[in-house]
Design a protein around this motif. Sequence first.
Motif, PDB file in Angstrom:
ATOM      1  N   GLU A 144      59.293  54.454  59.710  1.00 57.69           N
ATOM      2  CA  GLU A 144      57.870  54.626  59.965  1.00 57.69           C
ATOM      3  C   GLU A 144      57.251  55.775  59.180  1.00 57.69           C
ATOM      4  OE1 GLU A 144      55.934  52.634  61.829  1.00 57.69           O
ATOM      5  OE2 GLU A 144      57.700  51.356  61.968  1.00 57.69           O
ATOM      6  N   ALA A 145      58.060  56.476  58.403  1.00 55.55           N
ATOM      7  CA  ALA A 145      57.564  57.664  57.704  1.00 55.55           C
ATOM      8  C   ALA A 145      56.402  57.330  56.778  1.00 55.55           C
ATOM      9  CB  ALA A 145      58.693  58.320  56.925  1.00 55.55           C
ATOM     10  N   GLY A 146      56.565  56.272  55.967  1.00 49.52           N
ATOM     11  CA  GLY A 146      55.515  55.904  55.026  1.00 49.52           C
ATOM     12  C   GLY A 146      54.239  55.500  55.723  1.00 49.52           C
ATOM     13  N   GLN A 147      54.357  54.731  56.810  1.00 51.42           N
ATOM     14  CA  GLN A 147      53.173  54.294  57.545  1.00 51.42           C
ATOM     15  C   GLN A 147      52.456  55.472  58.198  1.00 51.42           C
ATOM     16  OE1 GLN A 147      51.843  51.222  57.472  1.00 51.42           O
ATOM     17  NE2 GLN A 147      53.478  50.797  56.003  1.00 51.42           N
ATOM     18  N   ALA A 148      53.229  56.445  58.692  1.00 56.05           N
ATOM     19  CA  ALA A 148      52.624  57.630  59.299  1.00 56.05           C
ATOM     20  C   ALA A 148      51.833  58.420  58.271  1.00 56.05           C
ATOM     21  CB  ALA A 148      53.713  58.510  59.919  1.00 56.05           C
ATOM     22  N   ALA A 149      52.386  58.554  57.072  1.00 55.00           N
ATOM     23  CA  ALA A 149      51.679  59.273  56.010  1.00 55.00           C
ATOM     24  C   ALA A 149      50.387  58.554  55.638  1.00 55.00           C
ATOM     25  CB  ALA A 149      52.584  59.393  54.786  1.00 55.00           C
ATOM     26  N   ILE A 150      50.446  57.239  55.573  1.00 54.08           N
ATOM     27  CA  ILE A 150      49.251  56.449  55.240  1.00 54.08           C
ATOM     28  C   ILE A 150      48.176  56.627  56.308  1.00 54.08           C
ATOM     29  CG2 ILE A 150      48.372  54.086  55.044  1.00 54.08           C
ATOM     30  CD1 ILE A 150      51.042  53.410  53.617  1.00 54.08           C
ATOM     31  N   ARG A 151      48.580  56.598  57.576  1.00 53.94           N
ATOM     32  CA  ARG A 151      47.611  56.786  58.659  1.00 53.94           C
ATOM     33  C   ARG A 151      46.945  58.150  58.566  1.00 53.94           C
ATOM     34  NH1 ARG A 151      51.633  54.146  61.775  1.00 53.94           N
ATOM     35  NH2 ARG A 151      52.424  56.157  62.514  1.00 53.94           N
ATOM     36  N   GLU A 152      47.731  59.180  58.311  1.00 60.19           N
ATOM     37  CA  GLU A 152      47.166  60.529  58.198  1.00 60.19           C
ATOM     38  C   GLU A 152      46.214  60.618  57.016  1.00 60.19           C
ATOM     39  OE1 GLU A 152      47.373  62.823  60.290  1.00 60.19           O
ATOM     40  OE2 GLU A 152      49.184  62.538  61.463  1.00 60.19           O
ATOM     41  N   GLY A 153      46.621  60.032  55.894  1.00 64.36           N
ATOM     42  CA  GLY A 153      45.769  60.069  54.712  1.00 64.36           C
ATOM     43  C   GLY A 153      44.460  59.336  54.913  1.00 64.36           C
ATOM     44  N   LEU A 154      44.515  58.180  55.531  1.00 62.06           N
ATOM     45  CA  LEU A 154      43.293  57.410  55.796  1.00 62.06           C
ATOM     46  C   LEU A 154      42.369  58.165  56.754  1.00 62.06           C
ATOM     47  CD1 LEU A 154      44.783  53.810  56.126  1.00 62.06           C
ATOM     48  CD2 LEU A 154      43.395  54.707  54.246  1.00 62.06           C
ATOM     49  N   GLY A 155      42.973  58.936  57.667  1.00 66.59           N
ATOM     50  CA  GLY A 155      42.162  59.741  58.568  1.00 66.59           C
ATOM     51  C   GLY A 155      41.346  60.782  57.823  1.00 66.59           C
ATOM     52  N   VAL A 156      41.958  61.399  56.818  1.00 63.94           N
ATOM     53  CA  VAL A 156      41.242  62.382  55.991  1.00 63.94           C
ATOM     54  C   VAL A 156      40.114  61.705  55.217  1.00 63.94           C
ATOM     55  CG1 VAL A 156      41.461  63.968  54.036  1.00 63.94           C
ATOM     56  CG2 VAL A 156      43.253  63.890  55.777  1.00 63.94           C
TER      57      VAL A 156
END
Length: 243
Positions: free
Chosen positions: A95-107
């Motif tokens: 899930e590491a990649g998906q978590a990073a994507i979620r955080e980035g999209l939040g920004v």
Amino acid sequence: MFYYVLKYVLLGPLLRLVFRPRIEGLEHVPAEGPAIVAGNHLSFSDHFLMPAILKRRITFLAKKEYFTGPGIKGRLTAAFFRSAGQIPVDRTGKEAGQAAIREGLGVLSKNELLGIYPEGTRSHDGRLYKGKVGVAVMALRAQVPVIPCAMIGTFEAQPPGKVIPNIHPVVIRFGKPLDFSRYAGMENEKAVLRAITDEIMYAILKLSEQEYVDEYAAVVKAQQAEAAGAAEKERRFPRMPLG
């Protein structure tokens, strides 16, 4: 507020004094609206040099280890990164990649600048390595441009493992924004994501003029560490000739 204290009072002036960075192509960074700044990653100092010279605030996805170090040093490092607005990302597990994507999209959803290193880790030898496709996923989902960026000279100024930087000229070079709107709705197509990521990495390559390696940096690091370990074992416990 601490972000701006670091940028304009504490860290920013010091970084400019020590590195004296030359900035090229700053006009390519949009004055407003969401965008991804995708760069090469050569040094620990990269995290701070780019924010110091940009007029806008930029948030980087930083590895979780910066926020979980032991002892007083670890707590100070974590507090520093949080105060600077950096977001911890776990780089292990499925899930590491998906978590990073979620955080980035939040920004990006806040109309801010997102900083990302597509290689996923610092280059251990100054070369540019294959990019991971997360940057392409975020660019398509958020429908934002990607500004390629090259950090030049930071590897020589502060290579991996060096705490106190060398005095060495640094150039920070931005390229023209890359528009991937022609791929809208295709963020689940692996071939499209690979093509976009490769285009981003090629733009960074042209700016940085590094040697390119078509392999992931983490894989090459692991292979070299394994080879070094085997060589050390052979040195310490050499095989006895048969007979």
